[in-house]
Design a protein around this motif. Structure first.
Motif, short mmCIF file in Angstrom:
data_model
loop_
_atom_site.label_atom_id
_atom_site.label_comp_id
_atom_site.label_asym_id
_atom_site.label_seq_id
_atom_site.Cartn_x
_atom_site.Cartn_y
_atom_site.Cartn_z
N ARG A 73 0.82 -1.22 0.00
CA ARG A 73 0.00 0.00 0.00
C ARG A 73 0.85 1.27 0.00
O ARG A 73 0.33 2.37 0.19
CB ARG A 73 -0.96 -0.01 1.19
N ALA A 113 -1.34 0.11 -3.80
CA ALA A 113 -0.75 1.34 -4.34
C ALA A 113 -0.52 1.25 -5.84
O ALA A 113 -0.68 2.25 -6.56
CB ALA A 113 0.56 1.64 -3.62
N ASN A 116 -3.88 1.85 -7.66
CA ASN A 116 -4.29 3.26 -7.67
C ASN A 116 -3.35 4.12 -8.52
O ASN A 116 -3.80 5.07 -9.16
CB ASN A 116 -4.33 3.79 -6.23
N PRO A 178 -8.61 7.81 -0.49
CA PRO A 178 -7.39 7.22 0.09
C PRO A 178 -7.65 6.67 1.48
O PRO A 178 -8.40 7.25 2.27
CB PRO A 178 -6.43 8.42 0.14
N ARG A 179 -7.03 5.56 1.78
CA ARG A 179 -7.23 4.90 3.08
C ARG A 179 -6.78 5.78 4.24
O ARG A 179 -7.16 5.52 5.39
CB ARG A 179 -6.49 3.57 3.11
N THR A 180 -5.97 6.78 3.98
CA THR A 180 -5.51 7.68 5.03
C THR A 180 -6.59 8.66 5.46
O THR A 180 -6.44 9.34 6.48
CB THR A 180 -4.28 8.46 4.56
N ALA A 184 -12.90 6.15 4.48
CA ALA A 184 -12.43 5.49 3.26
C ALA A 184 -12.92 4.05 3.16
O ALA A 184 -13.17 3.54 2.06
CB ALA A 184 -10.91 5.53 3.18
#
Length: 252
Positions: A73, A113, A116, A178-180, A184
């Motif tokens: 990721r 990653a 994406n 985004p997972r951040t 999400a």
């Protein structure tokens, strides 16, 4: 009224168990099997492939950056030649293991990653497509609708399939949140089943800002590493069956 349900599998590593592949293989129609670069060890990958074959589940190669510590990721700024070789290596390994248990790899779905990044990055997208065509040009590619890698793959003569995500929130432009960022990942089982039903039936999804955006999908993904992955997959399958959909592998 046909759609595929896929999940990421083969991601356990040694004594570290991730996901319930055995249970998911009773529900999904396609399995994105890790190739050892972001997750998965050879014995575990082989077991997942054998179980997929026993259940008649279609197999895809879940290729990734070489990033075990970050679970694939984290973006890796690889040169195209290096990325091409990495993807070729993963495809060749998985195809060999699959053949040993009387199944085969039908498609490629990049992971994390890498997935994406190649939605927009032409250079890395080209490297991935070059790797696929070098190893097996009969393989399909599963990617986000409208992605750069999809356009490049189609131009190269590959079969391109569109993917939607059951448990991930969408940005207004159709990309994934985004997972951040908060929100999400969606964990409510009933909410996920309802949004997949809307995706499949109406071709739309509510983005994180509340807007309704179009989403075209040949396949819907449930992330296998989610704590409620099995419950989600079962709820989604039940809802799609009730809606009259034929849940079948897109790559067959």
């Amino acid at each position: 009224m046909r759609i595929d349900l896929n999940s990421d599998m083969g991601e356990s590593y040694g004594r570290w168990t991730l996901g319930d592949d055995h249970a998911l293989l009773d529900v999904v129609s396609s399995a994105n099997v890790a190739c050892g670069f972001h997750a998965g060890d050879p014995a575990g990958i082989l077991k997942t492939l054998a179980n997929a074959a026993e259940n008649g589940v279609c197999v895809g190669a879940h290729v990734a950056y070489h990033d075990l510590a970050g679970f694939g990721r984290r973006f890796v700024d690889e040169q195209p030649a290096d990325l091409k070789a990495d993807v070729m290596y993963q495809l060749a390994a998985l195809e060999g293991l699959a053949a040993s248990v009387d199944t085969h790899v039908s498609y490629v779905k990049p992971h994390g990653a890498l997935y994406n990044r190649i939605v927009h990055d032409e250079r890395q997208a080209q490297a991935v497509v070059d790797a696929i065509t070098a190893i097996d040009p009969s393989l399909g590619l599963l990617t986000l609708p409208g992605s750069v890698v999809g356009e490049i793959a189609a131009a190269a003569g590959l079969r391109v399939f569109r993917e939607a995500f059951a448990d991930r929130a969408y940005m207004p432009d159709g990309t994934l949140v985004p997972r951040t960022q908060p929100g999400a990942v969606i964990s409510d089982v009933d909410a996920v089943a309802a949004r997949v039903s809307r995706m499949a039936s109406a071709g739309e999804v509510v983005a994180i800002d509340g807007s309704v955006i179009p989403v075209a999908a040949d396949s819907v993904c449930v992330h296998g590493d989610s704590p409620s992955a099995v419950a989600m997959a079962r709820a989604i399958r039940a809802r799609l069956d009730a809606d009259g959909f034929d849940v079948r592998a897109f790559a067959k």
